[in-house]
Design a protein around this motif. Structure first.
Motif, short mmCIF file in Angstrom:
data_model
loop_
_atom_site.label_atom_id
_atom_site.label_comp_id
_atom_site.label_asym_id
_atom_site.label_seq_id
_atom_site.Cartn_x
_atom_site.Cartn_y
_atom_site.Cartn_z
N ARG A 24 44.86 43.17 30.63
CA ARG A 24 46.11 42.55 30.23
C ARG A 24 46.46 41.46 31.25
NH1 ARG A 24 51.48 43.09 31.17
NH2 ARG A 24 52.85 42.82 29.37
N GLN A 25 46.94 40.34 30.75
CA GLN A 25 47.37 39.26 31.62
C GLN A 25 48.89 39.18 31.56
OE1 GLN A 25 45.00 38.41 29.05
NE2 GLN A 25 43.45 39.15 30.45
N PRO A 26 49.57 39.43 32.67
CA PRO A 26 51.04 39.47 32.67
C PRO A 26 51.67 38.08 32.79
CG PRO A 26 50.25 40.04 34.83
CD PRO A 26 49.04 39.84 33.97
N ILE A 27 51.34 37.19 31.85
CA ILE A 27 51.92 35.85 31.88
C ILE A 27 52.66 35.61 30.56
CG2 ILE A 27 50.25 34.91 33.53
CD1 ILE A 27 48.78 33.64 31.18
N PRO A 28 53.73 34.82 30.61
CA PRO A 28 54.48 34.55 29.37
C PRO A 28 53.74 33.56 28.47
CG PRO A 28 55.47 33.42 31.24
CD PRO A 28 54.36 34.26 31.79
N ILE A 29 54.21 33.46 27.23
CA ILE A 29 53.54 32.60 26.25
C ILE A 29 53.62 31.13 26.65
CG2 ILE A 29 55.53 32.38 24.72
CD1 ILE A 29 51.89 32.76 23.61
N TRP A 30 54.71 30.70 27.27
CA TRP A 30 54.80 29.29 27.65
C TRP A 30 53.75 28.96 28.71
CZ3 TRP A 30 55.62 27.98 32.67
CH2 TRP A 30 56.22 28.93 33.50
N LEU A 31 53.46 29.91 29.59
CA LEU A 31 52.42 29.67 30.60
C LEU A 31 51.03 29.72 29.97
CD1 LEU A 31 51.93 29.07 33.55
CD2 LEU A 31 51.97 31.52 34.02
N THR A 32 50.86 30.55 28.96
CA THR A 32 49.60 30.59 28.21
C THR A 32 49.34 29.23 27.57
OG1 THR A 32 49.83 32.95 27.77
CG2 THR A 32 48.35 31.72 26.34
N LEU A 34 50.65 26.28 28.49
CA LEU A 34 50.42 25.30 29.54
C LEU A 34 49.00 25.40 30.11
CD1 LEU A 34 51.74 23.09 31.30
CD2 LEU A 34 52.32 24.89 32.91
N LEU A 35 48.55 26.62 30.37
CA LEU A 35 47.20 26.81 30.90
C LEU A 35 46.14 26.51 29.85
CD1 LEU A 35 47.78 30.00 33.06
CD2 LEU A 35 47.72 27.62 33.81
N GLY A 36 46.46 26.72 28.58
CA GLY A 36 45.56 26.32 27.50
C GLY A 36 45.39 24.82 27.44
N ILE A 37 46.48 24.08 27.65
CA ILE A 37 46.40 22.62 27.69
C ILE A 37 45.56 22.17 28.88
CG2 ILE A 37 47.75 20.51 28.03
CD1 ILE A 37 50.02 21.89 26.43
N VAL A 38 45.77 22.80 30.03
CA VAL A 38 44.96 22.48 31.22
C VAL A 38 43.49 22.78 30.94
CG1 VAL A 38 44.50 23.16 33.61
CG2 VAL A 38 46.85 22.79 32.85
N GLY A 39 43.22 23.91 30.29
CA GLY A 39 41.84 24.27 29.95
C GLY A 39 41.22 23.28 28.98
N ALA A 40 42.02 22.82 28.02
CA ALA A 40 41.51 21.84 27.06
C ALA A 40 41.15 20.53 27.75
CB ALA A 40 42.54 21.59 25.96
N LEU A 41 42.01 20.08 28.63
CA LEU A 41 41.71 18.84 29.35
C LEU A 41 40.51 19.00 30.28
CD1 LEU A 41 45.37 17.73 30.23
CD2 LEU A 41 43.86 16.78 28.47
N ALA A 70 39.90 27.39 30.31
CA ALA A 70 41.21 28.02 30.19
C ALA A 70 41.16 29.47 30.66
CB ALA A 70 41.70 27.95 28.74
N ALA A 71 40.09 30.19 30.33
CA ALA A 71 39.95 31.58 30.78
C ALA A 71 39.86 31.64 32.29
CB ALA A 71 38.72 32.22 30.13
N LEU A 72 39.14 30.72 32.88
CA LEU A 72 39.03 30.67 34.33
C LEU A 72 40.39 30.42 34.97
CD1 LEU A 72 37.12 30.63 36.83
CD2 LEU A 72 36.99 28.16 36.50
N VAL A 77 45.41 32.36 37.73
CA VAL A 77 46.88 32.30 37.78
C VAL A 77 47.51 33.66 37.47
CG1 VAL A 77 48.90 31.28 36.66
CG2 VAL A 77 46.96 29.84 37.29
N SER A 78 46.93 34.43 36.59
CA SER A 78 47.53 35.67 36.13
C SER A 78 47.85 36.66 37.26
CB SER A 78 46.63 36.32 35.08
OG SER A 78 47.20 37.47 34.57
N PRO A 79 46.94 36.94 38.19
CA PRO A 79 47.30 37.86 39.28
C PRO A 79 48.40 37.31 40.17
CG PRO A 79 44.92 37.55 39.19
CD PRO A 79 45.52 36.57 38.25
#
Length: 85
Positions: A24-32, A34-41, A70-72, A77-79
């Motif tokens: 489980r990754q304890p991050i909110p959806i808005w951070l998911t 944001l990090l998805g956008i970073v992963g896409a770029l 994005a997974a990386l 960031v998650s921990p």
């Protein structure tokens, strides 16, 4: 309109990256998102460096690279986020 597509792509890539990661990754959806956008770029940049950014048909390699980056990023960031709250 491109901002809306970036948010949608960030959501999809971020959610797929969270599915790939174990546990489980304890991050909110808005951070998911944001990090998805970073992963896409980051995945786009990596695909461009490898010469597989634009191919004929669906760019599966580029999409896999985006999800991987994005997974990386989420794994790093998650921990930190979990200890913060």
């Amino acid at each position: 309109m491109s901002f809306l597509w970036a948010v949608i792509a960030g959501l999809v890539i971020g959610v797929l990256a969270r599915i790939v990661l174990p546990g489980r990754q304890p991050i909110p959806i808005w951070l998911t998102i944001l990090l998805g956008i970073v992963g896409a770029l980051g995945g786009n940049a990596l695909a461009g460096a490898l010469g597989v950014r634009d191919t004929g048909g669906v760019d599966w390699i580029r999409h896999l690279l985006q999800i991987g980056v994005a997974a990386l990023v989420i794994a790093v960031v998650s921990p930190v986020w979990g200890r913060r709250t």
